[in-house]
Design a protein around this motif. Sequence first.
Motif, PDB file in Angstrom:
ATOM      1  N   LEU A  11     -38.662   2.069   2.855  1.00 38.16           N
ATOM      2  CA  LEU A  11     -37.600   1.975   3.590  1.00 38.16           C
ATOM      3  C   LEU A  11     -37.078   0.193   3.320  1.00 38.16           C
ATOM      4  N   LYS A  12     -36.091  -0.632   3.353  1.00 40.47           N
ATOM      5  CA  LYS A  12     -35.468  -1.526   3.666  1.00 40.47           C
ATOM      6  C   LYS A  12     -33.821  -1.712   4.215  1.00 40.47           C
ATOM      7  N   LEU A  13     -34.264  -2.490   5.738  1.00 42.19           N
ATOM      8  CA  LEU A  13     -33.900  -2.590   6.832  1.00 42.19           C
ATOM      9  C   LEU A  13     -33.285  -3.598   7.149  1.00 42.19           C
ATOM     10  N   SER A  14     -31.898  -4.264   6.399  1.00 35.79           N
ATOM     11  CA  SER A  14     -31.025  -5.220   6.491  1.00 35.79           C
ATOM     12  C   SER A  14     -31.107  -5.738   8.260  1.00 35.79           C
ATOM     13  N   GLY A  15     -31.227  -6.943   8.396  1.00 36.03           N
ATOM     14  CA  GLY A  15     -31.467  -7.610   9.901  1.00 36.03           C
ATOM     15  C   GLY A  15     -29.785  -6.938  10.037  1.00 36.03           C
ATOM     16  N   GLU A  16     -29.053  -6.694   9.955  1.00 32.71           N
ATOM     17  CA  GLU A  16     -27.699  -6.659  10.778  1.00 32.71           C
ATOM     18  C   GLU A  16     -27.652  -4.663  11.095  1.00 32.71           C
ATOM     19  N   GLY A  53     -35.015  -7.745   6.940  1.00 35.48           N
ATOM     20  CA  GLY A  53     -34.566  -8.029   6.906  1.00 35.48           C
ATOM     21  C   GLY A  53     -34.495  -8.955   8.730  1.00 35.48           C
ATOM     22  N   ALA A  54     -33.565 -10.345   8.697  1.00 39.30           N
ATOM     23  CA  ALA A  54     -33.329 -11.200   9.362  1.00 39.30           C
ATOM     24  C   ALA A  54     -32.402 -11.486   9.569  1.00 39.30           C
ATOM     25  N   GLY A  55     -30.384 -10.658   8.922  1.00 44.36           N
ATOM     26  CA  GLY A  55     -29.669 -11.431   9.127  1.00 44.36           C
ATOM     27  C   GLY A  55     -28.793 -11.359   9.751  1.00 44.36           C
ATOM     28  N   ASN A  56     -29.524 -10.668  11.300  1.00 48.15           N
ATOM     29  CA  ASN A  56     -28.821 -10.333  12.392  1.00 48.15           C
ATOM     30  C   ASN A  56     -29.259 -11.459  13.289  1.00 48.15           C
ATOM     31  N   TYR A  58     -30.923 -14.677  11.574  1.00 49.05           N
ATOM     32  CA  TYR A  58     -30.615 -16.473  10.626  1.00 49.05           C
ATOM     33  C   TYR A  58     -30.964 -16.218   9.428  1.00 49.05           C
ATOM     34  N   ARG A  59     -30.304 -16.859   8.706  1.00 53.18           N
ATOM     35  CA  ARG A  59     -30.068 -16.557   7.239  1.00 53.18           C
ATOM     36  C   ARG A  59     -30.485 -18.072   7.208  1.00 53.18           C
ATOM     37  N   GLY A  60     -31.061 -18.389   5.668  1.00 56.70           N
ATOM     38  CA  GLY A  60     -31.486 -19.775   5.643  1.00 56.70           C
ATOM     39  C   GLY A  60     -30.496 -20.419   4.750  1.00 56.70           C
ATOM     40  N   LEU A  61     -29.944 -19.374   4.210  1.00 55.31           N
ATOM     41  CA  LEU A  61     -28.165 -19.956   3.747  1.00 55.31           C
ATOM     42  C   LEU A  61     -27.430 -20.885   4.137  1.00 55.31           C
ATOM     43  N   ALA A  73     -35.169 -23.991   5.973  1.00 55.48           N
ATOM     44  CA  ALA A  73     -34.064 -22.997   6.465  1.00 55.48           C
ATOM     45  C   ALA A  73     -34.670 -21.442   5.499  1.00 55.48           C
ATOM     46  N   ASP A  74     -35.338 -21.375   4.991  1.00 54.19           N
ATOM     47  CA  ASP A  74     -35.492 -20.230   4.324  1.00 54.19           C
ATOM     48  C   ASP A  74     -36.949 -19.592   4.888  1.00 54.19           C
ATOM     49  N   TYR A  75     -37.583 -21.053   5.539  1.00 58.87           N
ATOM     50  CA  TYR A  75     -39.352 -19.728   6.167  1.00 58.87           C
ATOM     51  C   TYR A  75     -38.452 -19.975   7.589  1.00 58.87           C
ATOM     52  N   MET A  76     -37.360 -20.578   8.147  1.00 63.04           N
ATOM     53  CA  MET A  76     -36.763 -20.009   9.196  1.00 63.04           C
ATOM     54  C   MET A  76     -36.376 -18.499   9.458  1.00 63.04           C
ATOM     55  N   GLY A  77     -35.593 -18.179   7.642  1.00 63.53           N
ATOM     56  CA  GLY A  77     -35.565 -17.213   8.099  1.00 63.53           C
ATOM     57  C   GLY A  77     -36.494 -15.935   7.986  1.00 63.53           C
ATOM     58  N   MET A  78     -37.523 -16.336   7.177  1.00 65.95           N
ATOM     59  CA  MET A  78     -38.415 -15.466   6.937  1.00 65.95           C
ATOM     60  C   MET A  78     -39.034 -15.182   8.250  1.00 65.95           C
ATOM     61  N   GLY A 134     -40.894 -11.658   4.367  1.00 65.59           N
ATOM     62  CA  GLY A 134     -40.568 -11.181   2.787  1.00 65.59           C
ATOM     63  C   GLY A 134     -41.456 -11.732   2.122  1.00 65.59           C
ATOM     64  N   THR A 135     -41.216 -12.255   0.890  1.00 62.93           N
ATOM     65  CA  THR A 135     -41.747 -11.964   0.266  1.00 62.93           C
ATOM     66  C   THR A 135     -43.173 -13.163   0.345  1.00 62.93           C
ATOM     67  N   GLY A 136     -42.723 -14.142   1.549  1.00 59.10           N
ATOM     68  CA  GLY A 136     -43.511 -15.682   2.278  1.00 59.10           C
ATOM     69  C   GLY A 136     -42.505 -17.034   0.987  1.00 59.10           C
ATOM     70  N   ASN A 137     -41.783 -16.631   0.015  1.00 62.90           N
ATOM     71  CA  ASN A 137     -41.475 -17.842  -0.904  1.00 62.90           C
ATOM     72  C   ASN A 137     -40.078 -18.380   0.021  1.00 62.90           C
ATOM     73  N   PRO A 138     -39.362 -19.633   0.271  1.00 58.67           N
ATOM     74  CA  PRO A 138     -38.212 -19.737   0.102  1.00 58.67           C
ATOM     75  C   PRO A 138     -37.400 -19.305  -0.883  1.00 58.67           C
ATOM     76  N   PHE A 139     -36.288 -19.255  -1.331  1.00 59.77           N
ATOM     77  CA  PHE A 139     -35.634 -19.072  -2.405  1.00 59.77           C
ATOM     78  C   PHE A 139     -35.094 -17.818  -2.532  1.00 59.77           C
ATOM     79  N   PHE A 140     -36.271 -17.258  -1.638  1.00 58.64           N
ATOM     80  CA  PHE A 140     -35.640 -15.581  -2.432  1.00 58.64           C
ATOM     81  C   PHE A 140     -35.331 -14.584  -0.892  1.00 58.64           C
ATOM     82  N   THR A 141     -34.799 -13.727  -1.620  1.00 62.41           N
ATOM     83  CA  THR A 141     -34.333 -12.814   0.574  1.00 62.41           C
ATOM     84  C   THR A 141     -35.694 -11.542   0.527  1.00 62.41           C
ATOM     85  N   THR A 142     -34.771 -10.836   1.795  1.00 59.32           N
ATOM     86  CA  THR A 142     -36.026  -9.755   2.043  1.00 59.32           C
ATOM     87  C   THR A 142     -35.679  -8.571   0.883  1.00 59.32           C
ATOM     88  N   ASP A 143     -34.608  -8.805  -0.078  1.00 62.19           N
ATOM     89  CA  ASP A 143     -34.121  -7.572  -1.263  1.00 62.19           C
ATOM     90  C   ASP A 143     -34.980  -7.263  -2.010  1.00 62.19           C
TER      91      ASP A 143
HETATM   92  N1  UDP Z   1     -36.270 -15.496   3.355  1.00 60.85           N
HETATM   93  C1  UDP Z   1     -37.237 -16.278   2.440  1.00 60.85           C
HETATM   94  N2  UDP Z   1     -37.836 -15.620   1.626  1.00 60.85           N
HETATM   95  C2  UDP Z   1     -38.199 -14.166   1.444  1.00 60.85           C
HETATM   96  C3  UDP Z   1     -36.975 -12.988   2.276  1.00 60.85           C
HETATM   97  C4  UDP Z   1     -36.076 -13.545   2.821  1.00 60.85           C
HETATM   98  O1  UDP Z   1     -36.819 -17.717   2.449  1.00 60.85           O
HETATM   99  O2  UDP Z   1     -38.485 -13.746   0.224  1.00 60.85           O
HETATM  100  C5  UDP Z   1     -35.192 -15.910   4.135  1.00 60.85           C
HETATM  101  C6  UDP Z   1     -34.040 -16.582   4.092  1.00 60.85           C
HETATM  102  O3  UDP Z   1     -33.264 -17.431   4.268  1.00 60.85           O
HETATM  103  C7  UDP Z   1     -32.829 -15.269   4.016  1.00 60.85           C
HETATM  104  C8  UDP Z   1     -34.351 -15.037   5.428  1.00 60.85           C
HETATM  105  O4  UDP Z   1     -35.329 -15.109   5.236  1.00 60.85           O
HETATM  106  O5  UDP Z   1     -31.437 -15.476   4.674  1.00 60.85           O
HETATM  107  C9  UDP Z   1     -33.531 -13.758   5.725  1.00 60.85           C
HETATM  108  O6  UDP Z   1     -33.822 -12.620   5.244  1.00 60.85           O
HETATM  109  P1  UDP Z   1     -32.066 -11.488   4.877  1.00 60.85           P
HETATM  110  O7  UDP Z   1     -31.125 -13.018   4.458  1.00 60.85           O
HETATM  111  O8  UDP Z   1     -33.197 -10.715   3.168  1.00 60.85           O
HETATM  112  O9  UDP Z   1     -32.023 -10.761   5.537  1.00 60.85           O
HETATM  113  P2  UDP Z   1     -30.964  -9.546   5.429  1.00 60.85           P
HETATM  114  O10 UDP Z   1     -30.190 -10.085   5.078  1.00 60.85           O
HETATM  115  O11 UDP Z   1     -31.626  -8.262   4.462  1.00 60.85           O
HETATM  116  O12 UDP Z   1     -31.067  -9.435   6.890  1.00 60.85           O
END
Ligand code: UDP
Length: 239
Positions: A11-16, A53-56, A58-61, A73-78, A134-143
């Motif tokens: 199950l993928k749950l976004s922060g939202e 996820g963590a959009g609720n 912080y988002r790295g972008l 910033a991405d590490y903060m998101g993770m 997430g994946t543990g790597n910046p520049f990726f997403t929780t998707d």
């Molecule tokens: N993130 C990352 N690598 C990952 C997963 C997440 O760097 O493998 C960071 C990225 O900055 C992202 C933030 O964690 O913006 C929150 O994840 P995401 O935006 O996927 O959350 P969602 O949109 O699902 O709430």
Amino acid sequence: MADSAFKRILLKLSGEALMGDLEYGTDPERVTQIARQVAAVQARGVEVAIVVGAGNIYRGLAGAAAGMDRATADYMGMLATVLNALALQDALEKLGAHTRVQSAITISEVAEPYIRRRAMRHLEKGRVVIFAAGTGNPFFTTDTAAALRALEIHAEAILMAKNSVEGVYSADPALYPDAEFIERITHMEALERGLKVMDSTALSLCMDNDLPLYVFNMDDERNIDRIVSGERVGTLVST
Ligand code: UDP
């Protein structure tokens, strides 16, 4: 109880999804509501792994847009996903479910490190496994983390929870009220049309590995159970 269509799901749950009507952070009521659905599906014998996820929070972008180094910033998101994972774990355990949080960033005081075989063992033992960081790597997403972990643990499908929409549409229904609901689509077509299913890296990974996605509305509390029962709910993305 009806037979389940799946033995193991992710199950993928976004922060939202955890935010409810708030503008920021986690809404305890909403988290409990989600935990109830997860616990119910798990109680009927389906193995459930979750990527949060963590959009609720912080988002790295957003950090990068404000001038921060993108990787920092991405590490903060993770790290923010770890907060959500703990909130979800707490809600699940209050309902009597057994859970483990596994983090892709070592943070051993609060979560196990991600160890694939151990995660699979937890699932076999009926524990809900929440994958954090997430994946543990910046520049990726929780998707992408959801696609990756689902493949690694041999989940049969990803359930992509959406808020306030039934699934995938031809355009954003919030902006285009005429947008057409799509009941079934291939990964390739969704990619080509740039539809909002998950980001393209994650979607490509699912396509290349024939992993089906069920995109559904999280607001209806019966939906996860219905999908697991094999009912047609939301949008099915498959080859
Ligand atoms: N993130 C990352 N690598 C990952 C997963 C997440 O760097 O493998 C960071 C990225 O900055 C992202 C933030 O964690 O913006 C929150 O994840 P995401 O935006 O996927 O959350 P969602 O949109 O699902 O709430």
